[in-house]
Motif scaffolding. Structure first.
Motif, mmCIF file in Angstrom:
data_model
loop_
_atom_site.group_PDB
_atom_site.id
_atom_site.type_symbol
_atom_site.label_atom_id
_atom_site.label_comp_id
_atom_site.label_asym_id
_atom_site.label_seq_id
_atom_site.Cartn_x
_atom_site.Cartn_y
_atom_site.Cartn_z
ATOM 1 N N ILE A 65 0.730 -1.077 0.259
ATOM 2 C CA ILE A 65 0.020 0.081 -0.010
ATOM 3 C C ILE A 65 0.979 1.226 0.071
ATOM 4 C CG2 ILE A 65 -2.057 1.179 1.151
ATOM 5 C CD1 ILE A 65 -2.409 -1.371 2.734
ATOM 6 N N LYS A 66 0.689 2.162 -1.129
ATOM 7 C CA LYS A 66 1.442 3.066 -1.134
ATOM 8 C C LYS A 66 0.459 4.424 -0.973
ATOM 9 C CE LYS A 66 5.609 1.802 -3.538
ATOM 10 N NZ LYS A 66 6.552 2.233 -4.695
ATOM 11 N N VAL A 67 1.001 5.633 -0.364
ATOM 12 C CA VAL A 67 0.137 6.858 -0.420
ATOM 13 C C VAL A 67 0.348 7.641 -1.548
ATOM 14 C CG1 VAL A 67 -0.623 8.871 0.784
ATOM 15 C CG2 VAL A 67 0.064 6.666 2.280
ATOM 16 N N MET A 68 -0.478 8.125 -2.266
ATOM 17 C CA MET A 68 -0.221 8.923 -3.558
ATOM 18 C C MET A 68 -1.224 10.384 -3.481
ATOM 19 S SD MET A 68 2.066 7.204 -5.254
ATOM 20 C CE MET A 68 2.140 7.712 -6.978
ATOM 21 N N SER A 69 -0.549 11.525 -3.502
ATOM 22 C CA SER A 69 -1.416 12.752 -3.703
ATOM 23 C C SER A 69 -2.121 12.872 -4.943
ATOM 24 C CB SER A 69 -0.454 13.900 -3.413
ATOM 25 O OG SER A 69 -1.102 15.355 -3.522
ATOM 26 N N TYR A 70 -3.291 13.266 -4.988
ATOM 27 C CA TYR A 70 -4.299 13.032 -6.172
ATOM 28 C C TYR A 70 -4.469 14.582 -6.361
ATOM 29 C CZ TYR A 70 -8.370 12.730 -8.790
ATOM 30 O OH TYR A 70 -9.177 12.582 -9.942
ATOM 31 N N SER A 71 -4.435 14.799 -7.712
ATOM 32 C CA SER A 71 -5.229 16.111 -8.105
ATOM 33 C C SER A 71 -5.712 16.034 -9.665
ATOM 34 C CB SER A 71 -4.102 17.333 -8.195
ATOM 35 O OG SER A 71 -3.157 16.879 -9.177
ATOM 36 N N ASN A 72 -6.622 16.758 -9.948
ATOM 37 C CA ASN A 72 -7.124 16.694 -11.481
ATOM 38 C C ASN A 72 -7.215 18.016 -11.827
ATOM 39 O OD1 ASN A 72 -8.873 16.436 -13.605
ATOM 40 N ND2 ASN A 72 -10.259 15.244 -12.537
ATOM 41 N N SER A 82 3.383 10.747 -1.635
ATOM 42 C CA SER A 82 3.275 11.514 -0.591
ATOM 43 C C SER A 82 3.440 11.046 0.705
ATOM 44 C CB SER A 82 1.574 12.068 -0.517
ATOM 45 O OG SER A 82 1.486 12.844 0.545
ATOM 46 N N THR A 83 3.966 11.786 1.675
ATOM 47 C CA THR A 83 4.256 11.313 3.178
ATOM 48 C C THR A 83 3.342 11.902 4.141
ATOM 49 O OG1 THR A 83 6.072 13.156 3.256
ATOM 50 C CG2 THR A 83 6.671 11.127 2.799
#
Length: 163
Positions: A65-72, A82-83
């Motif tokens: 499982i990895k955390v990713m910052s999301y934008s559109n 992202s941390t």
């Protein structure tokens, strides 16, 4: 309507794993790993949540499982590492028919002025891969995305009940 579509609809209505094993192993790949809930909302007063991973398949699964910052931006989805969120554990091994709770928490570092959006990217790693380190990716090992779980972080003044 094809036989396989009718069978899949029947499976979804009955939600029995025995029926799916009788029909075909090809149906298992779509519903072997489920994530509950389907999205997470965090806030300053509730900075943690629990996500449940369930393996309803017939083989063990290793999931990272990895955390990713999301934008559109301009209709294009953007993901970047992202941390800002903490996920524990970041890798799980699920035996057939088992589940695992995973904690998601907001790292309270820096101001939060507006709603932030993230994706937990769950990837299945083949059993043959060297999985000793969660962030290591051995050469020539194919991983496949299992799920993208939306995570929203509300700014101060907004609560989960007042959304």
């Amino acid at each position: 309507m094809s036989h396989s579509i009718r069978a899949l609809r029947l499976f979804k209505r009955t939600s029995g794993t025995f029926l799916v094993m009788l029909l075909s192993t090809s149906f298992l790949s779509a519903d072997e790993l489920t994530v509950q809930p389907s999205s997470v909302v965090l806030a300053a007063k509730q900075p943690t949540a629990t996500v449940k991973l369930v393996n309803s398949g017939i083989e063990s699964k290793i999931v990272r499982i990895k955390v990713m910052s999301y934008s559109n931006e301009n209709g294009r989805e953007q993901l970047s590492p992202s941390t800002r969120l903490i996920v524990h554990p970041a890798q799980v091994t699920l035996k057939p028919g088992t589940s695992q709770a995973v904690r998601v928490g907001l790292r309270l570092s820096g101001p939060l002025w507006d709603k932030e959006t993230y994706r937990l990217v769950l990837t299945e790693v083949p059993q043959s891969a060297n999985v000793g380190v969660a962030d290591a990716r051995p050469q020539n090992v194919q991983v496949r995305s299992v799920a993208f779980l939306p995570v929203s972080v509300l700014p101060p003044g907004q609560s989960l009940s007042g959304r």
